[in-house]
Motif scaffolding. Structure first.
Motif, PDB file in Angstrom:
ATOM      1  N   ARG A  99      42.558  52.410  49.010  1.00  9.57           N
ATOM      2  CA  ARG A  99      43.365  51.200  48.818  1.00  9.57           C
ATOM      3  C   ARG A  99      44.592  51.358  47.928  1.00  9.57           C
ATOM      4  NH1 ARG A  99      41.793  47.634  52.721  1.00  9.57           N
ATOM      5  NH2 ARG A  99      39.575  47.275  52.622  1.00  9.57           N
TER       6      ARG A  99
ATOM      7  N   LYS B  90      41.076  43.953  54.563  1.00 15.28           N
ATOM      8  CA  LYS B  90      41.890  43.680  53.376  1.00 15.28           C
ATOM      9  C   LYS B  90      41.986  42.182  53.097  1.00 15.28           C
ATOM     10  CE  LYS B  90      44.785  47.721  53.039  1.00 15.28           C
ATOM     11  NZ  LYS B  90      46.137  48.235  52.851  1.00 15.28           N
TER      12      LYS B  90
ATOM     13  N   GLU C 284      39.773  41.141  50.272  1.00 14.40           N
ATOM     14  CA  GLU C 284      40.327  41.570  48.986  1.00 14.40           C
ATOM     15  C   GLU C 284      41.487  40.668  48.560  1.00 14.40           C
ATOM     16  OE1 GLU C 284      42.316  45.626  47.205  1.00 14.40           O
ATOM     17  OE2 GLU C 284      40.994  45.749  48.936  1.00 14.40           O
ATOM     18  N   GLU C 285      42.337  40.290  49.504  1.00 12.97           N
ATOM     19  CA  GLU C 285      43.449  39.390  49.195  1.00 12.97           C
ATOM     20  C   GLU C 285      42.943  38.001  48.821  1.00 12.97           C
ATOM     21  OE1 GLU C 285      45.765  39.656  52.728  1.00 12.97           O
ATOM     22  OE2 GLU C 285      46.548  41.659  52.213  1.00 12.97           O
TER      23      GLU C 285
ATOM     24  N   GLU D 108      41.867  38.092  45.303  1.00  8.93           N
ATOM     25  CA  GLU D 108      43.029  38.101  44.406  1.00  8.93           C
ATOM     26  C   GLU D 108      43.617  36.700  44.260  1.00  8.93           C
ATOM     27  OE1 GLU D 108      47.427  40.201  44.226  1.00  8.93           O
ATOM     28  OE2 GLU D 108      45.833  41.146  45.388  1.00  8.93           O
TER      29      GLU D 108
ATOM     30  N   ASP E 240      41.929  33.997  44.450  1.00  7.43           N
ATOM     31  CA  ASP E 240      40.971  33.252  43.632  1.00  7.43           C
ATOM     32  C   ASP E 240      41.034  33.632  42.163  1.00  7.43           C
ATOM     33  OD1 ASP E 240      40.093  31.850  45.782  1.00  7.43           O
ATOM     34  OD2 ASP E 240      38.346  33.119  46.159  1.00  7.43           O
TER      35      ASP E 240
ATOM     36  N   LEU F  57      40.693  36.928  40.843  1.00  7.73           N
ATOM     37  CA  LEU F  57      40.004  38.147  40.438  1.00  7.73           C
ATOM     38  C   LEU F  57      40.997  39.290  40.293  1.00  7.73           C
ATOM     39  CD1 LEU F  57      36.790  38.109  42.635  1.00  7.73           C
ATOM     40  CD2 LEU F  57      37.008  37.528  40.250  1.00  7.73           C
ATOM     41  N   GLY F  58      40.752  40.126  39.324  1.00  9.52           N
ATOM     42  CA  GLY F  58      41.563  41.329  39.150  1.00  9.52           C
ATOM     43  C   GLY F  58      41.077  42.428  40.071  1.00  9.52           C
ATOM     44  N   ARG F  59      41.732  43.589  39.985  1.00  8.31           N
ATOM     45  CA  ARG F  59      41.389  44.696  40.871  1.00  8.31           C
ATOM     46  C   ARG F  59      39.976  45.196  40.596  1.00  8.31           C
ATOM     47  NH1 ARG F  59      44.300  47.595  44.352  1.00  8.31           N
ATOM     48  NH2 ARG F  59      46.271  46.844  43.597  1.00  8.31           N
TER      49      ARG F  59
ATOM     50  N   THR G 235      37.380  42.675  41.876  1.00  5.83           N
ATOM     51  CA  THR G 235      37.351  42.664  43.334  1.00  5.83           C
ATOM     52  C   THR G 235      36.463  43.774  43.838  1.00  5.83           C
ATOM     53  OG1 THR G 235      39.589  41.791  43.435  1.00  5.83           O
ATOM     54  CG2 THR G 235      38.756  42.851  45.410  1.00  5.83           C
TER      55      THR G 235
END
Length: 115
Positions: free
Chosen positions: A32, A99, A102-103, A106, A108, A110-112, A115
């Motif tokens: 990623r 993805k 994951e987006e 983000e 919502d 959440l950080g990396r 996630t």
């Protein structure tokens, strides 16, 4: 026998936890994150997968003896801490994972890492 069993449980538990944590992070980074040399690192991992484990026995022994870790549980845990095959599988999993999820995480907040 009891002591041997307890040692096996300790080593296998610690190695499993470390493997899940480190291999998942490495697989995620290779799948990623965009950074220079990512493909080269991936190809180097593929090349290292072709090296038989028996070739690394003597170098591992020499390194562990210089560190003074012979006859300890740490000498069993350290060489098994990272598994290139597991990194490869985690990378493939993250490439197949959408993805969009994951987006959405983000969006919502959440950080990396979360996630």
């Amino acid at each position: 026998f009891t002591r041997w069993f307890v040692n096996s449980v300790i080593v296998s538990t610690i190695v499993t936890v470390i493997n899940i944590f480190l291999n998942t992070m490495a697989g995620y980074a290779l799948a990623r994150l965009d950074f220079p040399g990512r493909q080269r690192i991936y190809y180097a991992f593929l090349a290292f997968m072709m090296v038989p484990a028996q070739i690394l026995l003597i170098p591992n022994f020499l390194i562990l003896s210089k560190m003074g870790l012979l006859d300890t549980l740490t000498s069993l845990i350290l060489p098994a801490a990272i598994n290139i095959g597991n990194i490869f599988m985690m990378r493939q999993f993250f490439l197949s994972f959408p993805k969009d999820i994951e987006e959405a995480a983000e969006v919502d907040g959440l950080g990396r890492f979360a996630t």
